[in-house]
Design a protein around this motif. Structure first.
Motif, PDB file in Angstrom:
ATOM      1  N   ARG A  30       6.089  18.304  11.169  1.00 11.81           N
ATOM      2  CA  ARG A  30       6.903  19.232  11.495  1.00 11.81           C
ATOM      3  C   ARG A  30       8.442  18.776  11.138  1.00 11.81           C
ATOM      4  NH1 ARG A  30       6.782  24.188  14.757  1.00 11.81           N
ATOM      5  NH2 ARG A  30       8.769  24.802  14.650  1.00 11.81           N
ATOM      6  N   THR A  31       9.365  19.432  10.482  1.00 10.10           N
ATOM      7  CA  THR A  31      10.665  19.123  10.689  1.00 10.10           C
ATOM      8  C   THR A  31      11.398  20.022  11.662  1.00 10.10           C
ATOM      9  OG1 THR A  31      10.730  18.608   8.364  1.00 10.10           O
ATOM     10  CG2 THR A  31      12.793  19.233   9.403  1.00 10.10           C
ATOM     11  N   ILE A  32      11.926  19.106  12.779  1.00 10.60           N
ATOM     12  CA  ILE A  32      12.662  20.082  13.933  1.00 10.60           C
ATOM     13  C   ILE A  32      13.918  20.541  13.761  1.00 10.60           C
ATOM     14  CG2 ILE A  32      13.404  20.089  16.190  1.00 10.60           C
ATOM     15  CD1 ILE A  32      10.357  19.485  15.854  1.00 10.60           C
ATOM     16  N   THR A 107      12.182  14.720  10.571  1.00 10.51           N
ATOM     17  CA  THR A 107      10.392  15.177  10.383  1.00 10.51           C
ATOM     18  C   THR A 107       9.643  14.300  11.210  1.00 10.51           C
ATOM     19  OG1 THR A 107      11.194  16.142   8.120  1.00 10.51           O
ATOM     20  CG2 THR A 107       8.906  15.579   8.484  1.00 10.51           C
ATOM     21  N   LEU A 108       8.804  14.910  11.777  1.00 10.42           N
ATOM     22  CA  LEU A 108       7.794  14.285  12.646  1.00 10.42           C
ATOM     23  C   LEU A 108       6.157  14.399  12.163  1.00 10.42           C
ATOM     24  CD1 LEU A 108       9.004  15.111  16.433  1.00 10.42           C
ATOM     25  CD2 LEU A 108       9.577  13.029  14.723  1.00 10.42           C
ATOM     26  N   MET A 109       5.610  13.115  12.051  1.00  4.70           N
ATOM     27  CA  MET A 109       4.151  13.354  11.833  1.00  4.70           C
ATOM     28  C   MET A 109       3.413  13.109  13.311  1.00  4.70           C
ATOM     29  SD  MET A 109       1.543  13.465   9.791  1.00  4.70           S
ATOM     30  CE  MET A 109       2.286  13.443   8.387  1.00  4.70           C
ATOM     31  N   VAL A 110       2.763  14.295  13.409  1.00  4.17           N
ATOM     32  CA  VAL A 110       1.888  14.500  15.044  1.00  4.17           C
ATOM     33  C   VAL A 110       0.660  14.055  14.560  1.00  4.17           C
ATOM     34  CG1 VAL A 110       1.646  15.908  16.790  1.00  4.17           C
ATOM     35  CG2 VAL A 110       3.562  16.365  15.552  1.00  4.17           C
ATOM     36  N   MET A 130       3.619  10.797  17.886  1.00  4.48           N
ATOM     37  CA  MET A 130       4.523  11.082  16.988  1.00  4.48           C
ATOM     38  C   MET A 130       5.408  10.019  16.123  1.00  4.48           C
ATOM     39  SD  MET A 130       5.711  14.723  18.813  1.00  4.48           S
ATOM     40  CE  MET A 130       4.612  15.578  20.081  1.00  4.48           C
ATOM     41  N   HIS A 131       5.351  10.251  15.076  1.00  2.00           N
ATOM     42  CA  HIS A 131       6.172   9.117  14.253  1.00  2.00           C
ATOM     43  C   HIS A 131       7.195  10.054  13.528  1.00  2.00           C
ATOM     44  CE1 HIS A 131       2.666   7.121  15.260  1.00  2.00           C
ATOM     45  NE2 HIS A 131       3.364   5.744  15.142  1.00  2.00           N
ATOM     46  N   ARG A 132       8.341   9.095  13.417  1.00  2.00           N
ATOM     47  CA  ARG A 132       9.523   9.642  12.444  1.00  2.00           C
ATOM     48  C   ARG A 132       9.449   8.475  11.446  1.00  2.00           C
ATOM     49  NH1 ARG A 132      14.363  10.175  15.842  1.00  2.00           N
ATOM     50  NH2 ARG A 132      14.059   7.922  15.958  1.00  2.00           N
ATOM     51  N   GLY A 133       8.964   8.667  10.185  1.00  5.17           N
ATOM     52  CA  GLY A 133       8.576   7.635   9.489  1.00  5.17           C
ATOM     53  C   GLY A 133       7.766   6.580   9.837  1.00  5.17           C
ATOM     54  N   SER A 134       8.096   5.375  10.194  1.00  6.40           N
ATOM     55  CA  SER A 134       7.255   4.125  10.676  1.00  6.40           C
ATOM     56  C   SER A 134       7.674   4.182  12.057  1.00  6.40           C
ATOM     57  CB  SER A 134       7.575   3.105   9.789  1.00  6.40           C
ATOM     58  OG  SER A 134       8.572   2.342  10.219  1.00  6.40           O
TER      59      SER A 134
END
Length: 149
Positions: A30-32, A107-110, A130-134
């Protein structure tokens, strides 16, 4: 007819208690956006200038407005209520650990992983990160009861 908002585009999963296994995972990205933050302000009433005022936020260690932590908490709700376990979920509790600031445009990976499952209570624990990239920006654990239909 107008397009549906993007959060309704997710496919609603329907895992029963028996379908769930320890180690099972689910994720989404998801991009905030600035609009997400504005909607959260309108819904929550949290107008703290750290989140809403670029001039104020520029004078802090963050240097610009940061996303509300509880908006990230809402992404946990999306993971549990939509992806794992989905529509049978009864959310009972959540720990929230904010590791790094999140900014509009990130952009977060949940990601969620089932870490415990109790047959007696139909309760599962889901570790959420939750990750933003690595870079890990959030972690916590959701306690969820899987309800029968």
């Amino acid at each position: 007819m107008p397009d549906k908002p993007r959060h309704y585009a997710m496919t609603l999963r329907d895992f029963s208690f028996d379908d769930i296994t320890v180690g099972q995972t689910a994720s989404f990205s998801r991009t905030i956006t600035e609009a997400d933050v504005a909607s959260f302000v309108a819904l929550s009433g949290d107008k703290n200038p750290l989140h809403t005022d670029p001039v104020y936020a520029a004078r802090t260690e963050f240097e610009r407005p940061v996303v509300h932590g509880m908006l990230l908490g809402a992404l946990c709700s999306a993971l549990v209520g939509v992806h794992l376990p989905g529509k049978r979920a009864l959310y009972l509790g959540q720990t929230l650990n904010f590791k790094k600031p999140v900014y509009p445009g990130d952009t977060l990976m949940v990601e969620g992983t089932v870490t415990q499952k109790s047959t007696a209570t139909h309760l599962v624990h889901i570790a959420i990160e939750m990750h933003r990239g690595s870079e890990k920006v959030f972690d916590g654990v959701a306690s969820v009861q899987i309800r029968p239909l």
